[in-house]
Design a protein around this motif. Structure first.
Motif, PDB file in Angstrom:
ATOM      1  N   UNK A  59      47.556  36.122  36.292  1.00 53.12           N
ATOM      2  CA  UNK A  59      46.979  34.860  35.636  1.00 53.12           C
ATOM      3  C   UNK A  59      47.106  33.774  36.425  1.00 53.12           C
ATOM      4  N   UNK A  60      48.381  33.663  37.302  1.00 49.02           N
ATOM      5  CA  UNK A  60      48.427  32.326  38.158  1.00 49.02           C
ATOM      6  C   UNK A  60      47.384  32.368  39.151  1.00 49.02           C
ATOM      7  N   UNK A  61      47.131  33.612  39.667  1.00 50.16           N
ATOM      8  CA  UNK A  61      46.354  33.867  40.781  1.00 50.16           C
ATOM      9  C   UNK A  61      44.878  33.228  40.366  1.00 50.16           C
ATOM     10  N   UNK A  62      44.394  33.767  39.303  1.00 52.38           N
ATOM     11  CA  UNK A  62      43.125  33.341  38.464  1.00 52.38           C
ATOM     12  C   UNK A  62      43.207  31.831  38.307  1.00 52.38           C
ATOM     13  N   UNK A  63      44.421  31.221  37.577  1.00 57.97           N
ATOM     14  CA  UNK A  63      44.121  29.755  37.634  1.00 57.97           C
ATOM     15  C   UNK A  63      44.178  29.110  39.079  1.00 57.97           C
ATOM     16  N   UNK A  64      44.974  29.380  39.704  1.00 59.80           N
ATOM     17  CA  UNK A  64      45.086  29.048  41.112  1.00 59.80           C
ATOM     18  C   UNK A  64      43.698  28.699  41.852  1.00 59.80           C
TER      19      UNK A  64
ATOM     20  N   UNK B 182      52.259  27.009  33.679  1.00 63.45           N
ATOM     21  CA  UNK B 182      52.964  28.008  32.654  1.00 63.45           C
ATOM     22  C   UNK B 182      52.867  29.297  33.380  1.00 63.45           C
ATOM     23  N   UNK B 183      51.852  29.746  33.881  1.00 68.40           N
ATOM     24  CA  UNK B 183      51.982  31.247  34.473  1.00 68.40           C
ATOM     25  C   UNK B 183      52.899  31.205  35.552  1.00 68.40           C
ATOM     26  N   UNK B 184      53.038  30.209  36.182  1.00 73.10           N
ATOM     27  CA  UNK B 184      54.327  29.996  37.602  1.00 73.10           C
ATOM     28  C   UNK B 184      55.726  30.058  36.714  1.00 73.10           C
ATOM     29  N   UNK B 185      55.826  29.449  35.819  1.00 73.54           N
ATOM     30  CA  UNK B 185      56.976  29.419  35.052  1.00 73.54           C
ATOM     31  C   UNK B 185      57.414  30.629  34.535  1.00 73.54           C
TER      32      UNK B 185
END
Length: 262
Positions: free
Chosen positions: A111-116, A88-91
């Motif tokens: 957000x994407x960095x944290x989730x990754x 979702x963050x990447x999209x």
């Protein structure tokens, strides 16, 4: 224990995608590369999705996957949620890049960095269990994360580090990630007793290919601009990270060993 290849590929690909997007996000704040993060972000998304499908293949039946996802405390549930959140963050990031929404780009990147990073760590954390002596250590998921970092840095370098300033910066990043990858693999291999027996070559492969080689190539990248360097580092980092993920299955110790059962 027999090597579970779908799980090895699941953790390899999802971690690769997560750590690739980590450096997409880093560039949004450092602006070392003027190359758009659009293509690297798409690659990160594809890696995360394909990696997730590898996990489904391990369960063989859809009903088993659904049953696993019905337990919020299970490792599979946490991993699935993190893959979804990363996707979702990447999209959102891709949409914001296309529409040039500066605030949205940075927010979705964070957000994407944290989730990754969380996904890369939790992919290994799911294996921790008291019944398996060689897996019952936080060094296992730490090594998962640290051996994934060289893959992410070198792949981003290859995709978006063509400019001199960006190439040198990503060379430094890959050097640092290579050192971290070496330390992560070495720490777990030492604790798990992987430097002997069948696992020794895998342990050495993880240290050299996910640690030493990316670090050396990263150092070269700070002085020499060559489009081949990041690709060599990436291929070696992938093989080294896979060695680490296979090694944990080779050093597997069953509970029967504690009772002297052969």
């Amino acid at each position: 224990m027999e090597i579970q290849w779908p799980l090895a590929l699941f953790t390899l690909l999802t971690s690769m995608g997560g750590c690739l997007f980590l450096f997409v996000g880093i560039n949004e704040f450092t602006r070392k590369s003027s190359v758009s993060g659009f293509v690297p972000a798409i690659v990160a998304l594809v890696l995360a999705v394909v990696g997730g499908l590898c996990s489904v293949a391990h369960l063989a039946h859809v009903d088993r996957m659904l049953n696993a996802l019905s337990h919020p405390t299970s490792g599979i549930f946490v991993e699935a949620v993190l893959i979804g959140l990363l996707a979702v963050a990447v999209i959102v990031y891709l949409v914001c890049v296309k529409r040039e929404i500066a605030g949205g780009i940075k927010a979705s990147a964070v957000c994407g960095m944290v989730f990754g990073v969380a996904l890369s760590f939790m992919a290994g954390h799911s294996y921790i269990m008291a019944a398996i002596d060689t897996w019952n250590t936080m060094l296992l998921p730490t090594g998962y994360l640290l051996t994934a970092l060289p893959m992410g840095s070198s792949l981003y370098w290859a995709l978006a580090g063509r400019e001199e300033a960006a190439s040198k910066f990503m060379g430094v990043c890959t050097l640092v990630c290579g050192v971290l990858g070496f330390l992560g693999a070495a720490a777990y291999a030492a604790v798990a007793g992987a430097f002997s027996g069948e696992s020794m070559m895998l342990a050495v492969g993880a240290l050299v290919l996910a640690g030493v080689v990316p670090a050396v190539i990263g150092a070269l990248g700070t002085k020499t601009a060559s489009p081949a360097l990041p690709w060599v580092a990436f291929v070696c980092a992938v093989i080294g990270a896979l060695c680490y993920r296979v090694m944990m299955w080779v050093v597997f110790t069953t509970p029967f060993n504690f009772f002297g059962v052969m």
